[in-house]
Design an enzyme around this catalytic site. Structure first.
Site, short mmCIF file in Angstrom:
data_model
loop_
_atom_site.label_atom_id
_atom_site.label_comp_id
_atom_site.label_asym_id
_atom_site.label_seq_id
_atom_site.Cartn_x
_atom_site.Cartn_y
_atom_site.Cartn_z
N ARG A 170 0.83 -1.21 0.00
CA ARG A 170 0.00 0.00 0.00
C ARG A 170 0.86 1.25 0.00
NH1 ARG A 170 -2.81 -3.85 2.89
NH2 ARG A 170 -4.94 -4.06 2.14
N HIS A 216 -1.14 -2.64 -4.38
CA HIS A 216 -0.68 -3.67 -5.31
C HIS A 216 -0.70 -3.24 -6.78
CE1 HIS A 216 -0.14 -6.42 -2.13
NE2 HIS A 216 -1.30 -7.02 -2.10
N HIS A 239 2.01 -13.37 -5.46
CA HIS A 239 1.01 -13.36 -4.39
C HIS A 239 0.33 -14.72 -4.22
CE1 HIS A 239 -2.02 -11.58 -1.75
NE2 HIS A 239 -1.34 -10.46 -1.79
N ASP A 262 -0.03 -9.56 8.61
CA ASP A 262 -0.07 -8.87 7.31
C ASP A 262 1.12 -7.91 7.30
OD1 ASP A 262 -0.80 -7.89 4.87
OD2 ASP A 262 -2.79 -7.22 5.46
N GLU A 303 5.20 -13.00 0.54
CA GLU A 303 5.48 -12.07 -0.55
C GLU A 303 6.86 -11.44 -0.37
OE1 GLU A 303 2.13 -9.23 -0.65
OE2 GLU A 303 1.09 -10.67 0.58
C1 FUC Z 1 -1.90 -8.84 0.95
C2 FUC Z 1 -2.17 -7.93 2.08
C3 FUC Z 1 -3.31 -7.10 2.01
C4 FUC Z 1 -4.45 -7.48 1.12
C5 FUC Z 1 -4.07 -8.35 -0.05
C6 FUC Z 1 -5.15 -9.11 -0.70
O1 FUC Z 1 -0.73 -8.57 0.31
O2 FUC Z 1 -1.05 -7.17 2.46
O3 FUC Z 1 -3.74 -6.65 3.24
O4 FUC Z 1 -5.56 -7.84 1.75
O5 FUC Z 1 -2.92 -9.04 0.04
#
Ligand code: FUC
Length: 352
Positions: free
Chosen positions: A80, A105, A179, A252, A313
């Protein structure tokens, strides 16, 4: 080793292909030219049962309508960015505010939701795909034309490697990741609360209530963020640590590796015997335990619920907090952004 492909759907009249890489050791990886999305990773458990260990949809339209970034590449910048703005050489730049008022993202049409050119790769020791995408100057607000290549390679050691490369014609920011939501139980038999995570990191980034890092690095010792000796993910899901609660009862967070250079992350599911050994050259990994996955839809026949997967990630530190001892997420025209993360699967538990 071999690669097959099949038509998976269409978006804006462009065909979406699903490619499947198969090695000689019982592992396969399927992925799309849409977002370089990994749809399936099939690996054996300790009894030799070959099952899927990532979250993915069976139908393409679910990726368009429902996907919380399942398996895709995230870019230009993962994570973010507050108020969707940042300053580069004194100039303030406005990005797409796709999670009002912030940027998440890579924006609305980030790297996860575009069609990439693809080319098969076959070497002595691996089978794979090379994906290419040109993100135009100004796309989602980012400066510079950015040429990005992503290479997926699968070898007979049950190892998938992802290599990211990018070049720009103007100074810009780049922070790419994958992701995938892992679930080593196989075919989503259980959630990830009993998975054990181990990595060598002394500090993590504090989040504010918008889940944006405040810039403060907190000490992991004696908290649920200390994974040095292996820790069940459920300890953070059930914890009363304010940072776990704020993240939606779980993780998170950017976990920062203690040493520079190559680092490893080990994720284990004792019941299936599966272990994922991840190796990366990035300085940190965002650990997301799918705290907000619950929804009125299903994922390969299983109702979406929290903690059904865990994202690891690997990436650079967020743009606001580049520090001299970490590689910058800024990219200049005379530089190449290059990074590799490998994912090796074992059908036994190792070292934790
Ligand atoms: C992750 C998180 C976020 C989000 C997303 C779908 O990377 O950092 O909070 O909800 O994925």
């Amino acid at each position: 080793m071999k690669m097959t492909d099949t038509l998976f759907g269409h978006t804006n009249d462009e065909p979406v292909m699903e490619y499947t890489l198969v090695n000689d050791s019982g592992m396969s990886v399927s992925c799309l030219n849409y977002g370089c999305t990994i749809t399936k990773i099939l690996v054996p458990d300790r009894c030799g049962n070959i099952e899927n260990v990532v979250l993915g949809f069976d139908q393409f339209f679910d990726y368009l309508d429902l996907s919380p970034y399942f398996g895709c590449v995230v870019g230009r910048a993962a994570g973010r960015i507050r108020n969707a703005e940042f300053t580069l050489d004194g100039e303030s730049l406005q990005l797409t505010a796709n999670e009002e008022p912030n940027h998440l993202h890579g924006g609305k049409k980030g790297f996860h939701s575009v069609i990439w050119k693809s080319e098969p790769i076959e070497t002595e020791s691996a089978v794979g795909l090379k994906f290419f995408y040109r993100s135009k100057d100004g796309e989602e607000g980012y400066p510079g034309n950015l040429d990005t290549t992503i290479i997926y390679l699968l070898n007979n050691q049950n190892e998938l490697s992802i290599t990211y490369e990018a070049r720009t014609d103007q100074k810009t920011i780049v922070n790419l990741t994958n992701h995938s939501y892992f679930n080593l139980s196989g075919n989503l038999k259980r959630d990830c609360s009993e998975h054990v995570l181990q990595l060598d990191g002394d500090r993590f980034l504090e989040l504010d209530s918008d889940l944006i890092p405040t810039g403060r690095l907190l000490e992991a010792a004696n908290t649920p963020f200390d994974f040095k000796h292996g820790r069940l993910l459920k300890s953070g899901m059930k914890s009363s640590h304010p940072q776990n609660v704020l993240a939606g009862n779980g993780y998170d967070h950017h976990l920062v590796f203690s040493k520079k250079g190559e680092n490893t992350v080990v994720l284990t599911d004792k019941e299936s015997g599966r272990t994922l050994l991840m190796t990366t050259d990035q300085p940190c990994v965002v650990l997301y335990t799918a705290n907000h996955l619950e929804g009125l839809y299903s994922i390969s026949g299983v109702r979406a619920r929290n903690y059904l997967g865990v994202c690891l990630e690997t990436q650079g530190l967020p743009i606001d907090f580049n520090q001299p001892h970490f590689p910058a997420t800024l990219l200049n025209p005379d530089e190449v952004y290059r990074s590799t993360t490998t994912y090796r699967f074992f059908s036994k538990t190792i070292g934790v």
